[in-house]
Design an enzyme around this catalytic site. Structure first.
Site, PDB file in Angstrom:
ATOM      1  N   GLU A 100       0.815  -1.214   0.000  1.00  0.00           N
ATOM      2  CA  GLU A 100       0.000   0.000   0.000  1.00  0.00           C
ATOM      3  C   GLU A 100       0.849   1.265   0.000  1.00  0.00           C
ATOM      4  O   GLU A 100       0.618   2.195   0.766  1.00  0.00           O
ATOM      5  CB  GLU A 100      -0.960  -0.026   1.198  1.00  0.00           C
ATOM      6  CG  GLU A 100      -1.844  -1.265   1.183  1.00  0.00           C
ATOM      7  CD  GLU A 100      -2.899  -1.320   2.277  1.00  0.00           C
ATOM      8  OE1 GLU A 100      -2.683  -0.720   3.330  1.00  0.00           O
ATOM      9  OE2 GLU A 100      -3.928  -1.978   2.059  1.00  0.00           O
ATOM     10  N   ASP A 111      -8.220  -8.949   4.197  1.00  0.00           N
ATOM     11  CA  ASP A 111      -8.002  -7.829   5.102  1.00  0.00           C
ATOM     12  C   ASP A 111      -9.068  -7.702   6.189  1.00  0.00           C
ATOM     13  O   ASP A 111      -9.923  -6.832   6.094  1.00  0.00           O
ATOM     14  CB  ASP A 111      -7.953  -6.526   4.282  1.00  0.00           C
ATOM     15  CG  ASP A 111      -7.336  -5.381   5.063  1.00  0.00           C
ATOM     16  OD1 ASP A 111      -6.804  -5.646   6.149  1.00  0.00           O
ATOM     17  OD2 ASP A 111      -7.388  -4.241   4.581  1.00  0.00           O
ATOM     18  N   GLU A 146     -12.594  -1.841  11.658  1.00  0.00           N
ATOM     19  CA  GLU A 146     -12.544  -1.178  10.355  1.00  0.00           C
ATOM     20  C   GLU A 146     -13.648  -1.666   9.423  1.00  0.00           C
ATOM     21  O   GLU A 146     -14.255  -0.860   8.710  1.00  0.00           O
ATOM     22  CB  GLU A 146     -11.166  -1.436   9.723  1.00  0.00           C
ATOM     23  CG  GLU A 146     -11.029  -0.877   8.333  1.00  0.00           C
ATOM     24  CD  GLU A 146      -9.650  -1.109   7.716  1.00  0.00           C
ATOM     25  OE1 GLU A 146      -8.773  -1.698   8.385  1.00  0.00           O
ATOM     26  OE2 GLU A 146      -9.449  -0.694   6.564  1.00  0.00           O
TER      27      GLU A 146
HETATM   28  C1  GCV Z   1      -2.465   0.688   8.323  1.00  0.00           C
HETATM   29  C2  GCV Z   1      -5.904  -2.030   5.417  1.00  0.00           C
HETATM   30  C3  GCV Z   1      -6.319  -0.724   6.028  1.00  0.00           C
HETATM   31  C4  GCV Z   1      -5.161   0.231   6.130  1.00  0.00           C
HETATM   32  C5  GCV Z   1      -4.023  -0.449   6.896  1.00  0.00           C
HETATM   33  C6  GCV Z   1      -3.656  -1.718   6.172  1.00  0.00           C
HETATM   34  C7  GCV Z   1      -2.557  -2.483   6.881  1.00  0.00           C
HETATM   35  O1  GCV Z   1      -5.620  -1.875   4.075  1.00  0.00           O
HETATM   36  O2  GCV Z   1      -7.353  -0.184   5.300  1.00  0.00           O
HETATM   37  O3  GCV Z   1      -5.590   1.384   6.789  1.00  0.00           O
HETATM   38  O4  GCV Z   1      -2.928   0.411   7.017  1.00  0.00           O
HETATM   39  O5  GCV Z   1      -4.784  -2.553   6.086  1.00  0.00           O
HETATM   40  O6  GCV Z   1      -2.888  -3.408   7.596  1.00  0.00           O
HETATM   41  O7  GCV Z   1      -1.397  -2.161   6.728  1.00  0.00           O
END
Ligand code: GCV
Length: 706
Positions: A297, A371, A399
């Site tokens: 990411e 995720d 989340e």
């Molecule tokens: C901290 C998901 C979340 C991100 C998070 C990522 C991760 O994609 O949406 O906010 O980033 O996981 O675990 O690194």
């Protein structure tokens, strides 16, 4: 007229608990109704041997517990029984259960009855004594008797850590309970009481590490200005047995070290990290180590230099080695340029590296391959890396499960994953055995939970989400614990031991995650939430920069069918699991329906186990979730007499929101998927309140946590 005793009790409870903001978490120490002799003596006739900062905390805890649980009741003091808390080496009495005591690890404790009138808490260490004391106090508060054979417990997992996705500006990525509790600006000169309270709460459930910063890391945390602040927190946490860790930004040597590269094989880069580690240990001699998110990411990582994840992890591990620090290297590595199912990418990257990591590296793997969805099958890396210690990463913050306002007790989710059989060594190889190290003989074991803690007065936004922090601690200590016991313990410690309240709410808690699955992602659907903030439904999300961040990539709905084909005919992600699993999950007849659309593309008119077709099943699951949420709201209304009105009202308003939003999910998803199935809603499923355009255009603003 006699005053009915139950009425008196209810009145007493509501008056004494009229205002309770939940700050005290599960450490309420309510007055015990009709305490037994052993409870009174344990809380009034105790002796603690030893002296240290940890022992002082322990003594203070006993004092607080004693005042709260018995003093207001003014019970008759009993001197027939007593409580002795002492390290084994200082006990100095004969005929101890030595065999059981010898087996305790450093953090372990024993609680047992000695010569019929003395209760003993013992351990090899002060921290073990603190853990044992907390456990004893929980037994007292919940009215649980100490079994005749005593309690002898050692944690089954070494590293039991919270991961805070907290930024240095105090925003919290995926945090829904206010701002970060770390007030970096005031640190190190101001030490907030909340830091002590945080450490105390964690110690009470056995958590022994905290990663202070977001995995989307900021290199500034490694500069002297911030290391002084980290040191101040470490000093507060140490006597509670909690080590601090920070996230290491892979490109830090360039950003704060003036190097032109962060290549893990470059000697200058390696030296920079070594010197940085030496510097950190000058501030914090027992610093825990680093957590790293790399090549994921947008985060920098070894890929930038055509190096492997092992090259990156080992460079940091080498720097920490002589200080006994560890690297928790995340396996959440995927990118939009790899033309393969996102489900497969971490496995493809890490499996070939099995055995290539240094001894002080532990690879941190999310519970599922996508995720933290409301439901995911376990990550295929569990069981596939016999020569590399793997640790679990759970997400405590919600989340994808309705953020702060949706009650979802996560212990059943954690338990489900831990109990899944990997078949790595044949039947009977559950994920829990990977995590506690027993399956492959790992030398390092760990469990991380992405924290749901913030500056909200009750710490977690929803009062019931305190239970998820609590459950994480209990399962990190013992991954074989069951959700039922954890829920009951938490309710009794947090609200009341009243059996009607406990039984009713335990049932609601245990069903709550399944309810969320029903109204969000039934039958194996996943990743169909709104983009970016991930709040609310968004099955229509498509396009944009990355297909693997859209909903249509995952549900693949069309007029004939819906679901992601991960069998050999599709992405073949199933081949990453053991053959026993491939056979079961790969077959439409035998795949558990909870994973149906995760692994299969299924025709709308396919008949499922109840004889009805897929569309009708899907619609009814959504409706079921909505009805469950409404029922919870209504049931809660009956709970008013049992608890304080402040928490009652707070929870009530959240349950109302949840019931409304469950309907929002159902209406939006069924309208959207109905365009493809073209089938009417089956009987019993309420028609949606609005049309599809309404839901697609509804865009809540300023959702927190991004
Ligand atoms: C901290 C998901 C979340 C991100 C998070 C990522 C991760 O994609 O949406 O906010 O980033 O996981 O675990 O690194």
């Amino acid at each position: 007229m006699r005053f009915p005793i139950t009425l008196f009790f209810i009145l007493f409870m509501s008056l004494q608990g009229f205002s309770n903001d939940g700050y005290k978490l599960w450490l309420q120490y309510f007055p015990i109704q009709e305490p037994e002799a052993w409870q009174i003596s344990a809380l009034s006739n105790y002796e603690v041997i030893g002296s240290s900062a940890t022992i002082s905390i322990l003594k203070k805890e006993l004092e607080t517990a004693s005042i709260g649980m018995i003093q207001s009741l003014n019970p008759k003091k009993s001197t027939d029984h007593s409580l002795l808390i002492s390290k084994i080496e200082d006990l100095g009495i004969p005929n101890l259960p030595n065999e059981k005591i010898d087996q305790l690890t450093a953090d372990g404790f024993g609680i047992f009855i000695y010569s019929s009138n003395q209760l003993i808490v013992t351990s090899k260490t002060d921290i073990g004594l603190l853990y044992g004391t907390f456990r004893l106090l929980q037994y007292i508060q919940t009215g649980t008797s100490i079994p005749a054979m005593g309690i002898f417990e050692s944690p089954k997992v070494q590293y039991r850590v919270l991961n805070h996705w907290d930024n240095l500006d105090r925003t919290v990525e995926r945090g829904y309970a206010g701002f970060s509790i770390w007030n970096w600006h005031r640190l190190p000169r101001h030490i907030d009481q909340q830091y002590h309270d945080y450490a105390r709460a964690n110690a009470s459930i056995g958590i022994n590490g905290t990663v202070l910063t977001n995995v989307n890391a900021n290199a500034l945390i490694l500069t002297p200005e911030y290391l002084e602040k980290v040191q101040a927190l470490a000093d507060v946490f140490r006597p509670y047995g909690i080590k601090v860790y920070v996230t290491a930004r892979f490109s830090a040597p360039m950003e704060i070290g003036n190097l032109s590269t962060a290549d893990p094989l470059d000697p200058d880069v390696r030296q920079w990290w070594k010197s940085k580690a030496d510097e950190i240990y000058k501030y914090i001699p027992d610093f825990g180590g680093f957590v790293v998110k790399a090549d994921s990411e947008g985060q920098p990582g070894p890929h930038n230099y055509q190096r492997t994840q092992a090259d990156g992890a080992n460079m940091l591990a080498e720097a920490l080695q002589e200080h006994h620090g560890i690297v928790m290297w995340r396996a959440f590595v995927y990118n939009e340029h790899t033309p393969d199912d996102r489900h497969k990418q971490a496995y493809n990257e890490f499996k070939p590296l099995d055995g290539k990591f240094l001894d002080n590296v532990i690879v941190q793997v999310k519970n599922g391959a996508i995720d933290f969805q409301p439901r995911e099958p376990f990550h295929p890396l569990f069981g596939a890396m016999p020569n590399t210690p793997l640790m679990m990463e759970f997400q405590i913050t919600q989340e994808y499960l309705g953020h702060d306002t949706h009650l979802a007790f996560l212990a059943p989710l954690f338990e489900e994953v831990l109990n899944e059989d990997t078949y790595a060594k044949g039947k009977g190889s559950p994920v829990a055995k990977v995590i506690d190290g027993s399956l492959h003989g790992y030398q390092l074991t760990g469990m991380a939970g992405v924290a749901n803690i913030g500056t909200d007065r009750n710490w977690t936004g929803h009062h019931f989400h305190q239970a998820n922090w609590f459950a994480f601690g209990r399962l990190a200590w013992n991954p074989y614990e069951n959700a039922q016991t954890i829920a009951a313990d938490w309710l009794r410690l947090t609200f009341t031991t009243n059996p009607t309240f406990v039984t009713t709410m335990q049932e609601i808690m245990l069903n709550s995650r399944e309810m969320v699955v029903n109204y969000m992602t039934p039958l194996g659907l996943h990743h169909i939430m709104a983009a970016s903030h991930h709040y609310g439904p968004g099955p229509w999300v498509s396009g944009g920069r990355r297909a693997d961040w859209t909903a249509t990539y995952y549900h693949q709905a069309n007029e004939k069918s819906i679901g992601f084909d991960r069998t050999t005919k599709g992405s073949d992600a199933l081949s990453q699991y053991a053959s026993e699993i491939q056979q079961q999950w790969g077959n439409l007849e035998t795949v558990p329906e909870k994973y149906l659309l995760w692994f299969h593309q299924v025709d709308w008119n396919q008949s499922l186990s109840d004889g009805d077709n897929l569309w009708n099943n899907l619609a009814r699951q959504y409706q079921k979730g909505v009805e469950e949420a409404r029922r919870n709201r209504d049931t809660w209304e009956q709970m008013a007499p049992y608890i304080d009105s402040e928490r009652f009202q707070h929870i009530h308003s959240f349950l109302k929101i949840q019931a409304e939003e469950a309907q929002w999910w159902k209406d939006a998803c069924l309208l959207y998927f109905g365009q493809f199935s073209k089938m009417p809603l089956p009987s019993g499923v309420e028609p949606p309140a609005h049309d599809l355009a309404y839901y697609m255009n509804y865009k809540p603003q300023h959702v927190p946590g991004i």
